[in-house]
Design an enzyme around this catalytic site. Structure first.
Site, PDB file in Angstrom:
ATOM      1  N   LYS A 123       2.698 -35.714  21.764  1.00 48.06           N
ATOM      2  CA  LYS A 123       3.116 -36.167  23.308  1.00 48.06           C
ATOM      3  C   LYS A 123       3.497 -37.200  22.954  1.00 48.06           C
ATOM      4  O   LYS A 123       2.201 -38.371  22.459  1.00 48.06           O
ATOM      5  CB  LYS A 123       2.101 -35.544  23.742  1.00 48.06           C
ATOM      6  CG  LYS A 123       2.722 -36.038  25.380  1.00 48.06           C
ATOM      7  CD  LYS A 123       2.236 -35.000  26.178  1.00 48.06           C
ATOM      8  CE  LYS A 123       2.615 -35.436  27.466  1.00 48.06           C
ATOM      9  NZ  LYS A 123       1.516 -34.914  28.637  1.00 48.06           N
TER      10      LYS A 123
HETATM   11  C1  5RP Z   1      -1.904 -38.827  30.074  1.00 51.97           C
HETATM   12  C2  5RP Z   1      -1.256 -37.005  30.369  1.00 51.97           C
HETATM   13  C3  5RP Z   1      -1.112 -37.196  31.459  1.00 51.97           C
HETATM   14  O1  5RP Z   1      -2.082 -35.923  32.217  1.00 51.97           O
HETATM   15  C4  5RP Z   1      -0.203 -36.129  31.830  1.00 51.97           C
HETATM   16  O2  5RP Z   1       0.152 -34.629  30.640  1.00 51.97           O
HETATM   17  C5  5RP Z   1       1.250 -36.716  31.820  1.00 51.97           C
HETATM   18  O3  5RP Z   1       2.283 -36.294  32.634  1.00 51.97           O
HETATM   19  P1  5RP Z   1       3.668 -36.920  33.245  1.00 51.97           P
HETATM   20  O4  5RP Z   1       2.859 -38.048  32.590  1.00 51.97           O
HETATM   21  O5  5RP Z   1       4.458 -36.582  32.935  1.00 51.97           O
HETATM   22  O6  5RP Z   1       2.905 -36.807  34.506  1.00 51.97           O
HETATM   23  O7  5RP Z   1      -1.061 -36.997  29.154  1.00 51.97           O
HETATM   24  O8  5RP Z   1      -1.823 -39.026  29.039  1.00 51.97           O
END
Ligand code: 5RP
Length: 285
Positions: free
Chosen positions: A195
């Site tokens: 991610k």
């Molecule tokens: C932290 C994360 C977050 O908790 C989350 O999954 C991010 O999602 P978004 O930025 O789309 O709100 O990955 O590192």
């Protein structure tokens, strides 16, 4: 979709998360709702049962931490879960965020019927060695159960302003180079899915990472802009999104997740997807 040499169980779990469209191209819209593990009662997730339940039917997978999963999600709904298993700090100690540990065991994740586990990895921070060790340990454990490992390229308090183009040193900071470097290290140390963020220089990130890539949404921005960067990310080779605030903090989360799906799975132009968002919103009003 490149699954490398994953075993049968991991390949099957990948296929549950990345769903093919009519042309046979597999992408995913994961709903990220893990924020309370370090934000506490995050805006939009104060009572996640209200926000999340209507969104789940539109998500290919959902990524909560354990508390949100067991208190807010219906075990009868078969949406695949990628469980957040790391933690150790909170936004009230921002400068310490990268000091993470594995909090929920892989055995617990398997018991909760998760298809995968997620972990933040803070590269180029003072805790990077600890984070990479967490990732390696998690990957070894997850492999015993065939669970997927989603490695999240996390930026600590020091790097965050540079990534956002703010503060000292940000003019020389090459976000594409940083995320390419961090993402590849995350792949090499055991992640099955990386991610990352959609930043300038995304081509370099894509080129250097062979696992599927999902894009984080980041801070809430106007819906039209979120749909635009989603479309650009998919066009640049991302395999999907793992999006949170730009969905659950939207003016209309259910309309927004449907618009995001139309971009990710059907290749809808972002301007048209924004119109769709408006139409769905009007219908639901
Ligand atoms: C932290 C994360 C977050 O908790 C989350 O999954 C991010 O999602 P978004 O930025 O789309 O709100 O990955 O590192």
């Amino acid at each position: 979709m490149n699954y490398g040499q994953l075993d049968w169980g991991k390949t099957n779990r990948m296929a549950q998360v990345f769903r093919p469209n009519a042309q046979g191209e597999a992408h995913t819209v994961m709903l990220a709702v893990d924020h309370p593990y370090f934000y506490g009662p995050t805006t939009g997730l104060e009572d996640p049962r209200e926000t999340i339940l209507p969104l789940v039917p539109y998500a290919d997978a959902i990524s909560p931490a354990k508390g949100t999963l067991v208190y807010s999600l219906d075990p009868l709904v078969p949406t695949p879960v990628i469980l957040r298993v790391t933690g150790g700090n909170s936004m009230t100690r921002r400068e310490e965020l990268s000091n993470e540990h594995i909090i929920t065991s892989v055995a617990e994740a398997a018991k909760l019927n998760a298809v995968g586990v997620s972990i933040s990895v803070y590269i180029d921070t003072e805790h990077q060695a600890q984070n990479i060790r967490n990732l390696g340990t998690l990957a070894n454990e997850a492999s015993k159960y065939g669970l997927l490992v989603l490695g999240i390229t996390a930026v600590g308090a020091k790097l965050e302003p540079m990534v956002k183009g703010e503060g000292e040193g940000s003019a020389d900071f090459d976000a594409g180079r940083y995320f390419a470097h961090a993402g590849r290290i995350i792949q090499e140390n055991g992640a099955d899915i990386v991610k990352t963020y959609f930043v300038d220089g995304f081509e370099e990130i894509r080129e250097g990472i062979q696992t599927p890539i999902v894009i984080a949404g980041g801070k809430k921005i106007p819906e039209a802009e979120a749909l635009e960067f989603t479309a650009n990310a998919i066009a640049a080779g991302a395999d999907g999104v793992d999006m949170g605030r730009n969905i659950f903090q939207s003016e209309d989360p259910v309309a927004m997740i449907q618009a995001v799906r139309a971009v990710v799975h059907e290749g809808l132009e972002p301007a048209r997807a924004y119109e769709l968002f408006g139409e769905l919103r009007a219908k639901r009003a």
